[in-house]
Design a protein around this motif. Structure first.
Motif, mmCIF file in Angstrom:
data_model
loop_
_atom_site.group_PDB
_atom_site.id
_atom_site.type_symbol
_atom_site.label_atom_id
_atom_site.label_comp_id
_atom_site.label_asym_id
_atom_site.label_seq_id
_atom_site.Cartn_x
_atom_site.Cartn_y
_atom_site.Cartn_z
ATOM 1 N N THR A 197 1.048 -5.407 1.279
ATOM 2 C CA THR A 197 1.230 -6.216 2.488
ATOM 3 C C THR A 197 -0.017 -7.020 2.810
ATOM 4 O O THR A 197 0.060 -8.201 3.161
ATOM 5 N N THR A 198 -1.176 -6.389 2.696
ATOM 6 C CA THR A 198 -2.424 -7.028 3.116
ATOM 7 C C THR A 198 -3.332 -7.424 1.959
ATOM 8 O O THR A 198 -4.251 -8.223 2.148
ATOM 9 N N GLY A 199 -3.108 -6.852 0.773
ATOM 10 C CA GLY A 199 -4.005 -7.099 -0.347
ATOM 11 C C GLY A 199 -5.332 -6.378 -0.211
ATOM 12 O O GLY A 199 -6.293 -6.699 -0.909
ATOM 13 N N ARG A 200 -5.383 -5.370 0.675
ATOM 14 C CA ARG A 200 -6.611 -4.613 0.900
ATOM 15 C C ARG A 200 -6.323 -3.119 0.798
ATOM 16 O O ARG A 200 -5.174 -2.692 0.826
ATOM 17 N N HIS A 201 -7.400 -2.341 0.711
ATOM 18 C CA HIS A 201 -7.248 -0.895 0.662
ATOM 19 C C HIS A 201 -7.111 -0.314 2.068
ATOM 20 O O HIS A 201 -7.718 -0.803 3.019
ATOM 21 N N VAL A 202 -6.307 0.742 2.153
ATOM 22 C CA VAL A 202 -6.113 1.488 3.395
ATOM 23 C C VAL A 202 -6.526 2.929 3.130
ATOM 24 O O VAL A 202 -6.100 3.529 2.136
#
Length: 252
Positions: A58-63
Motif C-alpha cells: 500500500t505504501t511502499g514502506r516497511h511497517v
C-alpha cells in the motif's frame, strides 16, 4: 493530564523526540501512518517469531510488526483498497481511570482509511491474550476512538487456511511480479469468465512466467478467488468484484 478523564496522545516527532498533546488535537493534525513506533515491540523469550518488518504494498514502506498474529492482520489490511496508510505502534494513549490513576496503552496497529478516518487495533493470538488489563484498555481505547469518529478493534486470529493463502499471495505483492508490459492486461482478460487457475494461466502463456502475475493480481484485487479453500490449480478465479468466488473447479 485532565482529571476529568480526557485522553492524551504520546508520539515521536520527526527527530525522535516524544510529544504529548490532547488526543483529539493529535488525531486531527498528526499523520500517525508516517511515524515510527512510539516504543519498541517487546521480545519475548521462547517465542518462535519476534518483532520484524513488513513491506507494505500500500505504501511502499516497511511497517514494524511485533508478532506473527500482527503480521497476519497486516496482510489483510495491506490488501484492503480502503486503507491508504499503515504503521506499527505509532501512538500511546493516556487517560485516568475512575480512581484518578493514570493508565496507558499502545495499540499495535494503525491504519489510515481513504476518508481520513482511522483504525487502531490490537492483534491478540487468542481471545483472552493480555488478560484483564488488555480488556480494560480495549474499552478505554474504543471510547477514545469513538469520540473522534475512529474505530478500535481487537482483531481475531485468522483462519489457518486463509492465513496460509494470504501468506502465499503476499510473496507476489511487489510490483515486479506484474511482469512484462501487457501481461497484466492479458491475465485480467483471461479470467473475464471465471475458470480454473491453471486453465486461465495456460491460456495466457508459460505458467512459469504467468503465475506470478496471476498471484499479483489476486493480491491486489484485480482478480478474485475464494481464499477459504487452499490454493490449487483447479481453484476458480474470476474478475474483480466477482460475487461467487467460493466454488472450486472439478478434478479435470
Amino acid at each position: 493530564m485532565d482529571q476529568g478523564g480526557g485522553f492524551e496522545a504520546v508520539f515521536l516527532d520527526p527527530v525522535g523526540q516524544a510529544v504529548q498533546q490532547r488526543w483529539a488535537d493529535a488525531a486531527m493534525t498528526v499523520a500517525f501512518e508516517d511515524l515510527p513506533p512510539v516504543s519498541a515491540f517487546p521480545v519475548v523469550p521462547g517465542r518462535r517469531w519476534g518483532p520484524g518488518l513488513w513491506w507494505s504494498a500500500t505504501t511502499g514502506r516497511h511497517v514494524a510488526a511485533g508478532s506473527n498474529a500482527m503480521r497476519a492482520q497486516l496482510m489483510v489490511l495491506d490488501r484492503d483498497a480502503d486503507v491508504t496508510g499503515l504503521a506499527g505502534r505509532p501512538v500511546r494513549l493516556l487517560w485516568r481511570n475512575p480512581r484518578g490513576e493514570v493508565r496507558s496503552w499502545v495499540p499495535q496497529l494503525f491504519a489510515r482509511r481513504a476518508d481520513a478516518t482511522a483504525l487502531l487495533a490490537d492483534c491478540p493470538s487468542h481471545p483472552d491474550a493480555g488478560g484483564e488489563r488488555a480488556k480494560n484498555a480495549a474499552e478505554a481505547v474504543a471510547q477514545a476512538c469513538a469520540d473522534i469518529g475512529w474505530t478500535y478493534r481487537r482483531l481475531p486470529p485468522l483462519d489457518d487456511v486463509l492465513a496460509a493463502n494470504l501468506k502465499w499471495l503476499a510473496g507476489y505483492r511487489h510490483p515486479r511480479n506484474a511482469g512484462q508490459p501487457g501481461l497484466m492486461a492479458a491475465v485480467v482478460e483471461a479470467f473475464t469468465r471465471p475458470r480454473p487457475l491453471i486453465e486461465g494461466t495456460e491460456a495466457v502463456g508459460d505458467p512459469i512466467e504467468v503465475l506470478p502475475c496471476v498471484f499479483h493480481a489476486l493480491w491486489h484485487g484485480r482478480l478474485t478467488a475464494g481464499l477459504d479453500t487452499p490454493l490449487h490449480e483447479r481453484l476458480l478465479i474470476g474478475p474483480q468484484g466477482w460475487s461467487d468466488p467460493g466454488k472450486t473447479g472439478g478434478a479435470g
